[in-house]
Design an enzyme around this catalytic site. Sequence first.
Site, PDB file in Angstrom:
ATOM      1  N   ALA A  46       0.646  -1.200   0.042  1.00 27.32           N
ATOM      2  CA  ALA A  46       0.021   0.130  -0.136  1.00 27.32           C
ATOM      3  C   ALA A  46       0.828   1.269  -0.022  1.00 27.32           C
ATOM      4  O   ALA A  46       0.432   2.444  -0.384  1.00 27.32           O
ATOM      5  CB  ALA A  46      -0.912   0.050   1.219  1.00 27.32           C
ATOM      6  N   ARG A  99      10.259   8.225  -0.423  1.00 30.78           N
ATOM      7  CA  ARG A  99      11.585   8.476  -0.488  1.00 30.78           C
ATOM      8  C   ARG A  99      12.062   8.382  -1.572  1.00 30.78           C
ATOM      9  O   ARG A  99      13.496   8.331  -2.011  1.00 30.78           O
ATOM     10  CB  ARG A  99      12.410   7.697   0.695  1.00 30.78           C
ATOM     11  CG  ARG A  99      12.423   8.637   1.948  1.00 30.78           C
ATOM     12  CD  ARG A  99      13.087   7.758   3.074  1.00 30.78           C
ATOM     13  NE  ARG A  99      12.241   6.892   3.700  1.00 30.78           N
ATOM     14  CZ  ARG A  99      12.442   5.826   4.632  1.00 30.78           C
ATOM     15  NH1 ARG A  99      13.759   5.836   5.053  1.00 30.78           N
ATOM     16  NH2 ARG A  99      11.659   5.230   4.987  1.00 30.78           N
ATOM     17  N   LYS A 110       6.021   2.603  -4.878  1.00 33.23           N
ATOM     18  CA  LYS A 110       7.552   1.931  -4.813  1.00 33.23           C
ATOM     19  C   LYS A 110       7.802   0.625  -5.424  1.00 33.23           C
ATOM     20  O   LYS A 110       8.911   0.477  -5.834  1.00 33.23           O
ATOM     21  CB  LYS A 110       7.739   2.015  -3.102  1.00 33.23           C
ATOM     22  CG  LYS A 110       8.960   1.475  -2.836  1.00 33.23           C
ATOM     23  CD  LYS A 110       9.210   1.842  -1.479  1.00 33.23           C
ATOM     24  CE  LYS A 110       8.452   1.200  -0.374  1.00 33.23           C
ATOM     25  NZ  LYS A 110       9.222   1.460   0.955  1.00 33.23           N
ATOM     26  N   ASP A 143       7.935  -4.533  -0.560  1.00 37.01           N
ATOM     27  CA  ASP A 143       9.324  -3.692  -0.801  1.00 37.01           C
ATOM     28  C   ASP A 143      10.594  -4.742  -0.131  1.00 37.01           C
ATOM     29  O   ASP A 143      11.468  -4.036  -0.263  1.00 37.01           O
ATOM     30  CB  ASP A 143       9.159  -2.394  -0.181  1.00 37.01           C
ATOM     31  CG  ASP A 143       9.050  -2.489   1.286  1.00 37.01           C
ATOM     32  OD1 ASP A 143       8.895  -3.526   1.760  1.00 37.01           O
ATOM     33  OD2 ASP A 143       8.752  -1.166   2.019  1.00 37.01           O
ATOM     34  N   ASN A 203      13.423   1.455   0.496  1.00 34.02           N
ATOM     35  CA  ASN A 203      12.634   2.559   0.784  1.00 34.02           C
ATOM     36  C   ASN A 203      13.466   3.724  -0.241  1.00 34.02           C
ATOM     37  O   ASN A 203      12.786   4.732  -0.139  1.00 34.02           O
ATOM     38  CB  ASN A 203      12.890   3.100   2.310  1.00 34.02           C
ATOM     39  CG  ASN A 203      12.453   2.093   3.177  1.00 34.02           C
ATOM     40  OD1 ASN A 203      11.241   1.875   2.961  1.00 34.02           O
ATOM     41  ND2 ASN A 203      13.080   1.615   4.061  1.00 34.02           N
ATOM     42  N   ARG A 233      16.731  -7.327 -30.197  1.00 34.52           N
ATOM     43  CA  ARG A 233      15.393  -6.611 -29.493  1.00 34.52           C
ATOM     44  C   ARG A 233      14.000  -7.470 -29.463  1.00 34.52           C
ATOM     45  O   ARG A 233      14.289  -8.755 -30.259  1.00 34.52           O
ATOM     46  CB  ARG A 233      15.175  -5.379 -30.251  1.00 34.52           C
ATOM     47  CG  ARG A 233      16.241  -4.230 -30.330  1.00 34.52           C
ATOM     48  CD  ARG A 233      15.942  -3.093 -31.224  1.00 34.52           C
ATOM     49  NE  ARG A 233      14.612  -2.536 -30.762  1.00 34.52           N
ATOM     50  CZ  ARG A 233      13.922  -1.732 -32.035  1.00 34.52           C
ATOM     51  NH1 ARG A 233      14.695  -1.417 -32.876  1.00 34.52           N
ATOM     52  NH2 ARG A 233      12.793  -1.143 -31.706  1.00 34.52           N
ATOM     53  N   SER A 280      26.648  -6.420 -49.833  1.00 39.14           N
ATOM     54  CA  SER A 280      27.023  -5.389 -48.513  1.00 39.14           C
ATOM     55  C   SER A 280      26.263  -3.944 -49.056  1.00 39.14           C
ATOM     56  O   SER A 280      26.179  -3.456 -50.305  1.00 39.14           O
ATOM     57  CB  SER A 280      28.475  -4.999 -48.711  1.00 39.14           C
ATOM     58  OG  SER A 280      28.947  -6.070 -48.142  1.00 39.14           O
ATOM     59  N   ALA A 282      25.768  -5.795 -54.293  1.00 41.38           N
ATOM     60  CA  ALA A 282      26.099  -4.828 -53.301  1.00 41.38           C
ATOM     61  C   ALA A 282      25.735  -3.437 -53.758  1.00 41.38           C
ATOM     62  O   ALA A 282      25.829  -2.960 -54.850  1.00 41.38           O
ATOM     63  CB  ALA A 282      27.921  -4.656 -53.147  1.00 41.38           C
TER      64      ALA A 282
HETATM   65  C1  UD1 Z   1       7.716  -2.917  10.532  1.00 38.23           C
HETATM   66  C2  UD1 Z   1       7.448  -3.707  11.864  1.00 38.23           C
HETATM   67  C3  UD1 Z   1       8.677  -3.980  12.808  1.00 38.23           C
HETATM   68  C4  UD1 Z   1       9.957  -4.400  11.508  1.00 38.23           C
HETATM   69  C5  UD1 Z   1       9.976  -3.787  10.396  1.00 38.23           C
HETATM   70  C6  UD1 Z   1      10.958  -4.410   9.458  1.00 38.23           C
HETATM   71  C7  UD1 Z   1       5.116  -3.243  12.551  1.00 38.23           C
HETATM   72  C8  UD1 Z   1       4.349  -2.534  13.614  1.00 38.23           C
HETATM   73  N1  UD1 Z   1       6.528  -3.141  12.683  1.00 38.23           N
HETATM   74  O1  UD1 Z   1       7.892  -1.603  11.073  1.00 38.23           O
HETATM   75  O2  UD1 Z   1       8.582  -4.744  13.684  1.00 38.23           O
HETATM   76  O3  UD1 Z   1      10.906  -4.750  12.375  1.00 38.23           O
HETATM   77  O4  UD1 Z   1       8.721  -3.489   9.616  1.00 38.23           O
HETATM   78  O5  UD1 Z   1      11.235  -3.570   8.353  1.00 38.23           O
HETATM   79  O6  UD1 Z   1       4.644  -4.081  11.630  1.00 38.23           O
HETATM   80  N2  UD1 Z   1       2.262  -0.710   5.391  1.00 38.23           N
HETATM   81  C9  UD1 Z   1       0.819  -0.774   4.920  1.00 38.23           C
HETATM   82  N3  UD1 Z   1      -0.137   0.111   5.478  1.00 38.23           N
HETATM   83  C10 UD1 Z   1       0.259   0.484   6.624  1.00 38.23           C
HETATM   84  C11 UD1 Z   1       1.343   0.629   7.392  1.00 38.23           C
HETATM   85  C12 UD1 Z   1       2.504  -0.113   6.540  1.00 38.23           C
HETATM   86  O7  UD1 Z   1       0.796  -1.207   3.745  1.00 38.23           O
HETATM   87  O8  UD1 Z   1      -0.797   1.154   7.355  1.00 38.23           O
HETATM   88  C13 UD1 Z   1       3.383  -1.359   4.848  1.00 38.23           C
HETATM   89  C14 UD1 Z   1       4.441  -0.549   4.170  1.00 38.23           C
HETATM   90  O9  UD1 Z   1       4.318  -0.034   2.913  1.00 38.23           O
HETATM   91  C15 UD1 Z   1       5.687  -1.486   4.357  1.00 38.23           C
HETATM   92  C16 UD1 Z   1       5.307  -2.373   5.604  1.00 38.23           C
HETATM   93  O10 UD1 Z   1       3.763  -2.552   5.656  1.00 38.23           O
HETATM   94  O11 UD1 Z   1       5.901  -2.161   3.096  1.00 38.23           O
HETATM   95  C17 UD1 Z   1       5.746  -2.031   6.886  1.00 38.23           C
HETATM   96  O12 UD1 Z   1       5.501  -0.870   7.017  1.00 38.23           O
HETATM   97  P1  UD1 Z   1       6.497   0.382   7.636  1.00 38.23           P
HETATM   98  O13 UD1 Z   1       5.768   1.567   8.032  1.00 38.23           O
HETATM   99  O14 UD1 Z   1       7.747   0.210   7.081  1.00 38.23           O
HETATM  100  O15 UD1 Z   1       6.856  -0.635   9.296  1.00 38.23           O
HETATM  101  P2  UD1 Z   1       8.190  -0.298  10.250  1.00 38.23           P
HETATM  102  O16 UD1 Z   1       8.118   0.719  10.877  1.00 38.23           O
HETATM  103  O17 UD1 Z   1       9.426  -0.380   9.426  1.00 38.23           O
HETATM  104 MG    MG Z   2       9.898  -0.051   7.469  1.00 39.66          MG
END
Ligand code: UD1
Ligand code: MG
Length: 447
Positions: free
Chosen positions: A12, A17, A24, A103, A227, A316, A388, A406
Amino acid sequence: MSLELSVVVLAAGMGTRMKSALPKVMHKVAGKPMVGHVIDTAAHLKAAKTMVVVGPDMPDLIKTVAPHPTFEQTDRLGTAHAVLAAKDGLKGLTGNVLVLYADSPLFTAETLARLVAAREENDHAVAVLGFRPEDPTGYGRLVTDQNGNLTAIVEDKECNDAQRQINFCNSGVMCFKAEDMIATLEAIDNANAKGEYYLTDAVEVAQKNGQSCVAVEVDEAETLGVNSRTQLAVAEGILQDRLREQAMVDGATLIDPASVFFSADTKLGRDVIVEPNVVFGPGVVVGDNTVIKAFSHLESCVVGEGADIGPYARLRPGAEIGAGARVGNFVEIKKAVVEDGAKVNHLSYIGDARVGAKANIGAGTITCNYDGFRKQHTDIGAGAFIGSNSSLVAPVEIGDGAIVGAGSTITGKVEADALTLTRAERIEKKGWAAKFREKMSQLTGKK
Ligand code: UD1
Ligand code: MG
């Protein structure tokens, strides 16, 4: 691992970044969107059902993951909330549900199978894939008891000083017991530092229900989440190394592996030799015993057994090179069949064409396939010889065994075994050059 497996892919995030108009997870590594790698891994695991949670307004992403069902998470309220966006798809599932981030394209099917097996082994509510980074800042910490059971995941922002010292961290990959999953996730609240519904709180909920959880360790290299463009390049590097290694394990010689770039779907036969600085775009299939010489670029094409490509060849989309055929330096082939044993050795463009078996295409031959409006076909018969620097203005048909002189410009049809040439009449003026030089040196004073 023997029970049914389903997969939820979280995709989602827009990934601010990345500074990109693309979501992404649509950014590519090894020629394929990151989300595609994760879906492929799920397919390797024979997932019965793979669901993708997308953000608002991501039509291309939905198309890319089709036919897998997508669920929209409209507001980003946390990872547990994201998984629950797929609640309708989770209903009635049995066995295992694996949650993956789109990701994070580097987890291998073997690692994920190990996690699923660990969850099944003691019918745990949750199994979590953990790793030990040098710097655990930012990650959820995995708290385990003396028996190695996972008792809690504490998010970085919620850690007390002792917990902050733990370097066993949540990679983000979690496997749930399908039958209890919805109830577990719905019991999670957002009373925490970020005001989010943390998926990681599932461990605490399970404990309260008297269920057990387990952590399984994985090498940090697999856990990379992308990221930024910099991390995208790191992921690319790791994947390329894996693909190079696999190509060699499967029986190809890479003279300088680090300079060869593959796509995730590149297929090389046995005893293929790849020289330095070759790029394989998506959709390339190379037969046994071929040589791909230095600085060649191939995409969406098929190279037959024993063919010899390059150096500096460009194949190609739609190029089909037959067995034992030869495509030499500075030759571009697009949407064309070069049949067995044919030769296009130097400096040519062959597009929208057929080059018959054993035909010889002379240096500098161009198929003029485009009139500014339409693409037209060139057909060159078996054993034909094109001199050619000829221009074949499509639509054009050269019969089997015909010879084109040619420097000719050919349109229409040339009969089999005929000689055809178009050439301006030759003019020769004896002594003209010498006289010219004499006159000019008098006029300018230069010798
Ligand atoms: C999360 C984990 C953390 C772990 C880390 C590893 C939780 C609460 N924490 O933290 O324990 O060490 O990942 O990278 O799960 N996403 C959504 N919708 C949302 C929130 C997030 O789709 O509402 C997706 C993000 O796009 C991402 C993934 O879930 O791909 C993780 O979300 P992110 O916000 O990066 O969590 P972290 O704080 O990194
Ligand atoms: Mg994260």
